[in-house]
Every structure is written in structure tokens, then in C-alpha cells.
Design an enzyme around this catalytic site. Structure first.
Site, mmCIF file in Angstrom:
data_model
loop_
_atom_site.group_PDB
_atom_site.id
_atom_site.type_symbol
_atom_site.label_atom_id
_atom_site.label_comp_id
_atom_site.label_asym_id
_atom_site.label_seq_id
_atom_site.Cartn_x
_atom_site.Cartn_y
_atom_site.Cartn_z
ATOM 1 N N ASP A 70 0.823 -1.206 0.000
ATOM 2 C CA ASP A 70 0.000 0.000 0.000
ATOM 3 C C ASP A 70 0.857 1.256 0.000
ATOM 4 O OD1 ASP A 70 -2.401 -1.342 0.041
ATOM 5 O OD2 ASP A 70 -2.518 -1.384 2.225
ATOM 6 N N THR A 105 -5.386 3.164 -2.724
ATOM 7 C CA THR A 105 -6.079 4.455 -2.679
ATOM 8 C C THR A 105 -5.124 5.625 -2.538
ATOM 9 O OG1 THR A 105 -8.014 3.394 -1.674
ATOM 10 C CG2 THR A 105 -7.854 5.785 -1.486
ATOM 11 N N GLU A 215 -8.716 2.383 -9.118
ATOM 12 C CA GLU A 215 -10.168 2.155 -9.057
ATOM 13 C C GLU A 215 -10.980 3.397 -9.453
ATOM 14 O OE1 GLU A 215 -10.986 0.469 -5.196
ATOM 15 O OE2 GLU A 215 -9.903 -1.382 -5.668
ATOM 16 N N LEU A 272 -14.964 0.039 -17.707
ATOM 17 C CA LEU A 272 -13.978 -0.690 -18.497
ATOM 18 C C LEU A 272 -14.338 -0.659 -19.983
ATOM 19 C CD1 LEU A 272 -11.488 -2.470 -18.713
ATOM 20 C CD2 LEU A 272 -12.924 -4.453 -18.162
ATOM 21 N N GLU A 338 -4.509 -6.023 -7.984
ATOM 22 C CA GLU A 338 -4.770 -5.950 -6.539
ATOM 23 C C GLU A 338 -5.839 -6.981 -6.215
ATOM 24 O OE1 GLU A 338 -5.413 -2.050 -4.674
ATOM 25 O OE2 GLU A 338 -7.004 -2.997 -3.481
ATOM 26 N N TYR A 343 -12.049 -7.405 1.164
ATOM 27 C CA TYR A 343 -11.733 -5.978 1.095
ATOM 28 C C TYR A 343 -11.979 -5.344 2.461
ATOM 29 C CZ TYR A 343 -16.830 -5.436 0.414
ATOM 30 O OH TYR A 343 -18.196 -5.495 0.543
ATOM 31 N N GLY A 383 -1.771 -4.832 7.209
ATOM 32 C CA GLY A 383 -3.151 -5.248 6.984
ATOM 33 C C GLY A 383 -3.342 -6.701 7.375
ATOM 34 N N TYR A 385 -4.703 -8.937 5.706
ATOM 35 C CA TYR A 385 -4.511 -9.842 4.572
ATOM 36 C C TYR A 385 -3.058 -9.888 4.114
ATOM 37 C CZ TYR A 385 -5.759 -5.336 2.279
ATOM 38 O OH TYR A 385 -5.866 -4.011 1.919
#
Length: 542
Positions: A70, A105, A215, A272, A338, A343, A383, A385
Site C-alpha cells: 500500500d 487508494t 479504481e 472498463l 490488486e 476488502y 493489513g 490480509y
């Protein structure tokens, strides 16, 4: 009482009558007592492994499994991430060769200034709640009103130097995500990107891959403004033209637009389509998407073992392929830049536990079958994850990832499974680490059932019992699926000081029994796969 169970009891009674009560028969008696007293106990299922050796579905590279960090880690001066740590260097090198994506982000709030000091440091008091909220924000999960003033930060030249020197040392190739929120006359302003490129080129920094923004289909929801897909396509073309002015970076790849889950978000599909239709097909080297199975707030243990949830990835990949073919008029390669289990920073006690391996290994297998070029794990560090925790201790998925890197490469084969709760994938074996022969095959499995499975290895027996190397992974302690540790062939994996454990296989001949709720790798040494021999001897795609 069922007819089958009556027959079973008669068989047990006869067996007991003819057994002498010596040491050997006592062991048999104990075994039968367990079965007799627990009629719910199921016998192991027997499954044949059937691999289609006639063709390859796809060919993966040794960087197929890649990783992400990140951008908020840069913002907080790498909180606890000590580049000089021998342990950290060992953990990082254990995943090489790989791409490392600096994104998320906060990529859209990063300002590069090679001369000034960093504008922000660690908070004086950093509670676990604050840390998790920050990680959730960086993964796109907003729990409070957004403030650009709070989000903007500076990356200094010294920070960039430390990052890139470290990456080069441990065998990581950088993929850097530029800040899209620089605007001038209705288009992205490349001035700050040009500054970083000039600074890097002067120092000989290798950057083989770039991105622009994170994103973008979610900007309206997250930030209350939007950048239209056709505008973003023009922005990518502008970045491509900037890269072409640098001899070091004109051949670097450009990847976008990093849209979110295509199956859940109609905005992602529409975005997209618009991006590719407006020239994105020519602007990007590959289409990039993100994927998470579920929310960290609602995830349960059973979610990680749910075949329908695991199969939802296939829906995402089919949508991505169909959109690229429709808009580009050919199959544009796709990479997941990613991705992880949940999430929102990951589910505490799940995304960092043994059970997370089911989603991770299945994603790697399924994505390869759907011709995804690279899968970027969110995240290496920071994080719930993450592959390693804040104290640089590896989570179970780290060791799973190392084994994958050591064992899997090249041609991908179709392998048949008779049930949705047994997931099977097959590849050629990476030769180097364990010195396997050219034609060896690796099959990796996920047993989602609560009972063992016996694999019959007849296809690879060549007239006799097949010889295989086993890498069988099971929970590391009594916590079971939520264990923070993992066993390889019955031994807990743990760092040996600053060194990785040996992680050696167990040689086995004949049928193979694997535990309930387990996953792992089976290397068939004498598989003699022609396509694997061609791949290893020529390395020419076919």
C-alpha cells in the site's frame, strides 16, 4: 439401521473373532472400536487425478504470483519496515522473482518531491483501531467522510531511493502507480510524474511497469467527483507519450484501468467498456482489474471453504475477457493488480490465518486457467490480509506463496475433479529449487471437505506405483482453520532466526491420502509431460 451399516457390523464382528489379542491385533481392535462407536465417521473418498496432457491452457511466468504494498506505507514512513533487516531481506527474496506494485487508494494522493523532508510521520499514538481504519481506507473501504487535506502526502527522494535499492537487492521489479489527481486544462498533468522519471533515470532505477490511478470507477462514490472513462483513456495515452521520451522506460509496460469487481459493480463494467472503446486497448499493455471475494466485516470461516464463493472469481474473469474481446476485437491480456480474500484491510483472524490459504491457492489456480498473466497479492506487509505481519513474522499464506513460487511455472493443464469441494490444478514444475526433471508435473489441490481424500495416481504410474514428492499443508496448532501457523508434512513452519525453514518434500510411492480441510502440492516425478519438456528446454511459448 441401514442395510449397509448392518453388513458393516457383521464384518467387524467376524474380524474380531478371528483376531488374536496380541499387540498387532490390539491395534486393529482399537481402530475398529473407534469406527463402531462413531457411525458418523466417513471412510476417505478415493479420487483419480486425470490431467489432459495434450494441450496447455495458458503459460505462466515465474512472476505470475506477484505482490503489492500500500502507498500508505510510504505515507507513514514504512512503520516498522526496516530495509536493513536481514530477516526482512530474506522474507522478500523468498518471493522473488516478482513484481511489486506500489499502489492503492493513497497512490492518488502521493506527491514526489526529491528535495524536501517527508510531510508526515507516525502518529504519536497509533492504536490498533486507527491502524486498521487506515488500512481499510487504503484498500478502498471508507468509514468516514473523505478529506483530501488529510490524505495528501509527500514521498521524498531519499524514501524512493531506499525503496528501489531494496527492491533491486531482493529481486523485485517495480510497478509504480502514478497520482491521477493532478489536473491541468481538463487533462492529467504529467509534471510530477516527469519529475520522478527524470530523478529515477539519472540514478539508473529500473521501473518495468507503470499505472495511473486506482479504481477510477469508484471515484464518484468515494470522493464525490468522477473522471470519465474516455478522459482516462486520453490520460493514459499522455502518460505513454511521456514514457516514450525516456530511453530507460519507453519499453516499460502500462497497465490499467484498475476497475473493481466486475461481477458486483455495474459501474466497473461500464467504465472498463468506455475506457477500452475510447482507445484504452492501444494505450495499455494489459487490462488490469481488482478482485476481492467478500467484505472483511462480514466474512466467516465457512466463506473461505464455500465453492460458490470461490467460483465467483471465474465470473469476474469471464466478464473481463468478454469485454476486452468485444471492445478491442481481440483477446487483450488481463492481470489482477490488486487482490486478496476480503476488502477492507482483510478479516482479522481469518485473512491472516491458515484458512486464508484456500482462497489464495484457488485464486492462483483458477486465474491461471483463465489466462490471467499476473496475480498481485494485497499485500506483502501491513493489513490483516498481509503475507507478513507488522513484526515481520510470516503468516501462513507467506509460506504457501513461497512453495508456489518454488514449484509452479509454465504450461497450465486442465485437470478433472468429480466434485466442487475438491479443487485440482496442474502445471509444469519449476525446476531450479528442488532440481526436478524436465517432464515432472505438479498438481495442487484444495480439499474443502471435512473428511480425508485418497488420490489414486494411476495416470503417472508407468506400469507401477507412482513416485511423488508431497508438500501437504495443514493447520499449525489446535486452533484448526483459524490457526496463525501452518504445518508442512506435519512440521510447523517457522523462521529459523533470519532464515527460512527448509520446506523439504516427503517422498511417497503409491496412492496418496490427504487430510480433511487441507491443501498442498503433489509433484509427480515420472509424469514425463512432453509439453513441460518442450517448455523447459526451449522456453519458447507454444
Amino acid at each position: 439401521m441401514s442395510h449397509h451399516f448392518r453388513v458393516y457390523l457383521i464384518f467387524c464382528s467376524c474380524f474380531l473373532l478371528i483376531c488374536k489379542l496380541d499387540a498387532a491385533s490390539s491395534a486393529k481392535l482399537d481402530f475398529l472400536r473407534v469406527l463402531y462407536n462413531n457411525d458418523a465417521q466417513k471412510f476417505p473418498q478415493t479420487q483419480r487425478i486425470v490431467v489432459d496432457a495434450s494441450k496447455a491452457l495458458h503459460i505462466t511466468t515465474d512472476r505470475y504470483l506477484s505482490i503489492a504494498i500500500d502507498s500508505d506505507t510510504i505515507r507513514w514512513k514504512w512503520r516498522g519496515f526496516d530495509f536493513s533487516s536481514k530477516k526482512l531481506q530474506t522474507l522478500a527474496a523468498g518471493l522473488s522473482p516478482t513484481y511489486i506494485r506500489f499502489g492503492g487508494t493513497y497512490a492518488d494522493f502521493l506527491h514526489f518531491n526529491p528535495e524536501v523532508a517527508a510531510t508526515i510521520g507516525l502518529p504519536a499514538s497509533w492504536t490498533p483501531q486507527q491502524r486498521h481504519a487506515e488500512q481499510a481506507f487504503d484498500s478502498g473501504y471508507f468509514e468516514k467522510p473523505f478529506s483530501a487535506a488529510d490524505a495528501n502526502f509527500t514521498m521524498t527522494g531519499a524514501q524512493w531511493d531506499n525503496m528501489t535499492v531494496f527492491c533491486d537487492k531482493v529481486g523485485w521489479d517495480v510497478m509504480f502507480d502514478f497520482n491521477l489527481f493532478y489536473w491541468k486544462n481538463g487533462l492529467w498533468d504529467p509534471t510530477n510524474a516527469d519529475l520522478l522519471l527524470r530523478y529515477s533515470a539519472a540514478r539508473g532505477v529500473k521501473i518495468p511497469a507503470f499505472q495511473l490511478g486506482n479504481e477510477p470507477n469508484a471515484f464518484l462514490h468515494n470522493f464525490n467527483f468522477s473522471i470519465e472513462s474516455d478522459v482516462l483513456a486520453r490520460d493514459f495515452k499522455l502518460l505513454k507519450s511521456v514514457l516514450s521520451t525516456f530511453s530507460q522506460y519507453d519499453a516499460s509496460g502500462l497497465y490499467g484501468p484498475d476497475v473493481t469487481n466486475l461481477d458486483r459493480h455495474g459501474s466497473a463494467r461500464t467504465y472498463l467498456q468506455g475506457f477500452l472503446r475510447a482507445g484504452g486497448c492501444d494505450a495499455v499493455t494489459e487490462v488490469s482489474i481488482h478482485h476481492y471475494y467478500t467484505s472483511a466485516k462480514t466474512a466467516t470461516v465457512r466463506d473461505f471453504l464455500n465453492p460458490k464463493l470461490l467460483d465467483s472469481l471465474a465470473g469476474n474473469l469471464r466478464i473481463a475477457k468478454n469485454i476486452t474481446i468485444q471492445e478491442c476485437k481481440y483477446h487483450k491480456p488481463v492481470r489482477m493488480t490488486e487482490t486478496s480474500s476480503c476488502y477492507g484491510g482483510g478479516a482479522v483472524g481469518l485473512s491472516d490465518a491458515y484458512v486464508a490459504g484456500f482462497m489464495w491457492l484457488d485464486k492462483l489456480g483458477l486465474a491461471a486457467k483463465y489466462q490471467v498473466t499476473h496475480v498481485f497479492r494485497q499485500t506483502f506487509y501491513s493489513g490483516s490480509y498481509s503475507l507478513i505481519d507488522g513484526k515481520l513474522n510470516p503468516n501462513p499464506d507467506y509460506f504457501l506463496s513461497v512453495l508456489y513460487k518454488r514449484l509452479v511455472v509454465g504450461p497450465v493443464f486442465d485437470v478433472v475433479s468429480s466434485t466442487a469441494t475438491l479443487r485440482l490444478y496442474a502445471h509444469c514444475v519449476r525446476k531450479g529449487f528442488y532440481n526436478y526433471p524436465d517432464g515432472a508435473l505438479v498438481v495442487y489441490y484444495l480439499n474443502l471437505e471435512d473428511q480425508p481424500i485418497i488420490f489414486g495416481s494411476g495416470q503417472f504410474s508407468n506400469g507401477g506405483p507412482a513416485s511423488a514428492d508431497l508438500f501437504l499443508l495443514t493447520p499449525g496448532d489446535s486452533s484448526g482453520l483459524t490457526s496463525r501457523f501452518v504445518k508442512l508434512n506435519g512440521e510447523v513452519l517457522a523462521m529459523q532466526g533470519s532464515d527460512l525453514p527448509s520446506m523439504l518434500p516427503r517422498r511417497h510411492v503409491g496412492d496418496i491420502t490427504v487430510s480433511a480441510h487441507s491443501f498442498g502440492f503433489i509433484v509427480f516425478l515420472s509424469a514425463d509431460m512432453d509439453l513441460c519438456k518442450i517448455y523447459h528446454r526451449s522456453k519458447v511459448p507454444f
